[in-house]
Design a protein around this motif. Sequence first.
Motif, short mmCIF file in Angstrom:
data_model
loop_
_atom_site.label_atom_id
_atom_site.label_comp_id
_atom_site.label_asym_id
_atom_site.label_seq_id
_atom_site.Cartn_x
_atom_site.Cartn_y
_atom_site.Cartn_z
N HIS A 144 32.86 31.82 -1.60
CA HIS A 144 31.64 32.06 -2.22
C HIS A 144 30.74 32.97 -1.53
O HIS A 144 30.44 32.93 -0.41
CB HIS A 144 30.93 30.36 -2.55
N VAL A 145 30.07 33.96 -2.31
CA VAL A 145 29.06 34.82 -1.80
C VAL A 145 27.58 34.27 -1.84
O VAL A 145 27.36 33.76 -2.98
CB VAL A 145 29.14 35.95 -2.64
N ASP A 146 26.95 33.97 -0.72
CA ASP A 146 25.68 33.59 -0.85
C ASP A 146 24.69 34.72 -1.07
O ASP A 146 24.83 35.79 -0.92
CB ASP A 146 25.37 33.03 0.73
N MET A 147 23.50 34.24 -1.68
CA MET A 147 22.46 35.18 -1.72
C MET A 147 21.24 35.20 -0.80
O MET A 147 21.17 34.02 -0.22
CB MET A 147 21.69 35.03 -3.18
N ILE A 180 29.34 33.39 -6.95
CA ILE A 180 28.24 33.82 -6.10
C ILE A 180 26.73 32.92 -6.78
O ILE A 180 26.76 32.33 -7.48
CB ILE A 180 28.01 35.23 -6.65
N VAL A 181 25.88 33.11 -5.82
CA VAL A 181 24.60 32.35 -5.97
C VAL A 181 23.51 33.35 -6.77
O VAL A 181 23.48 34.41 -6.76
CB VAL A 181 23.86 31.91 -4.55
N ILE A 218 29.30 29.87 -10.65
CA ILE A 218 27.85 30.28 -10.26
C ILE A 218 27.08 29.13 -9.56
O ILE A 218 27.17 28.04 -10.26
CB ILE A 218 27.03 30.74 -11.63
N ARG A 219 26.63 29.44 -8.38
CA ARG A 219 25.80 28.30 -7.72
C ARG A 219 24.36 28.67 -8.20
O ARG A 219 23.82 29.64 -7.77
CB ARG A 219 25.85 28.26 -6.10
N PRO A 230 29.54 26.23 -13.74
CA PRO A 230 28.43 25.81 -13.26
C PRO A 230 28.47 24.91 -11.87
O PRO A 230 29.28 23.79 -12.08
CB PRO A 230 27.49 25.09 -14.39
N ALA A 231 27.70 25.26 -10.80
CA ALA A 231 27.53 24.63 -9.64
C ALA A 231 26.04 24.48 -9.33
O ALA A 231 25.53 25.53 -9.11
CB ALA A 231 28.25 25.07 -8.42
#
Length: 466
Positions: free
Chosen positions: A244-247, A277-278, A306-307, A357-358
């Motif tokens: 997962h890619v953080d923002m 991704i966030v 999507i987080r 959705p997360a």
Amino acid sequence: MTTSTSVQDAVEAETQRIGRELWAQLERRRPTVFERRWWLDHILEWAMADESIKVQMFRFVDVLPMLRSHESVARHLQEYFNEVRGHLPWAAQLGLDVSQPNSLLGKALALNARTNARKMAERFIAGSKVEEVLQSVSRLRKQGLAFTLDLLGEAVISEPEADAYQQAYLDLIEGLAPQVNTWPENRQLDRDEAGWIPRCNVSLKLSALCSHFKPVDPEGSAEAVKQRLRPILRAAREQDAYVHVDMEHYAYKDLTLEIFKQVFMEDEFRDWPDCGIVIQAYLPEAGDDLQGLLEWARERGTPIWIRLVKGAYWDYETVVAEYRGWPCPVYMEKWQSDDNFERQTQFLFENREWLRPALGSHNLRSLAHAMAWAKQLDVPEGSWEIQMLYGMAEEQQLLFSEMGYRVRVYTPFGELIPGMAYLVRRLLENTSNDSFLRHAYDTSVNVDDLFRKPAEVGARQAAGTA
């Protein structure tokens, strides 16, 4: 998509019903005096009660990693807390009075302060080695909780540091995934309506894969990031892991989104669904960004996760914008972020075929609203998940897990000293005046206010009745 007033009213009524049920259950699940967490919670509660003490305590925690001697620790304790000594309990005042920095009592005070800070950090940080991390995530698993791991550390400013960040994730995936993949299956955590969900889940920051991550040089930054990112993604695919890619802060948002889209559109990764991704709801642009990701995911032909979070850089964004005279990129009022979070939750549920959705939140109003929309749209429980922070809101985590929801715990790992900055952010978030978690300690809280619709909160504030 336009929603009729009758549907909105039905969702709001269900949100209120669910929210109050959740609150009633949590009231019966508080930790007892015999648990260490009870004592740590009451330290936070004490800090929340007085803004001046909170500021000094967090100043001290922030500087503590740089203090090399007991004498310097004791001196900083006295310098910081003498400013607010009138707000301290009498025992703490006495300790400051009798313990000179170079005395035996001063050393004892410093040792106690360092020990307590470390214990508090251990509550929020899972460990520094793969073996320690494995123990932490195994405990989560036994509680019925999933995990995602995030490496702590300061900003990457050299190529060797970027190499080290990449290697840490390669070591983590290759060392952890084979072990967690041998765990007995837990269908609630390991499967959704689409099938298998990887147990080993990691979150990373693209800016840490490049020492010159600069929006003014998007092509150069993207190439440097992708060179280090691809081996991580290959390792994850080989080991059945998820990435997962953080923002991060706003200046990096568009470049982060562009690199994410580029690499996951490549032939090697285009058909891989175990990525995401966030998106930060405190940005008014969140809706446009989600719409763009929806169109991209359809073109890609493979869904992503999507987080959705509120956002953790509000103070930074507002200060930088004011200093530079720029328009502020984030909502200025908390109710606006909450309202946007609810709108984008609905959007994700309506488009979950492509954007899975997360929802990252500890706010019971936000989560009750999500549960209400899931019911309205007939969204299966396993097709979305709730995400919360390691060491926070454990009662909420277990409650939602027992209700049948997949709960994933965002679990930081790494050295404790570099992690202190993270600890301070978590403490500030946990004790902010508007934090839902803060109200969990307040027995006099008005439940109607806690579950009030965000737009109504805004209207009441504008009318001066809030």
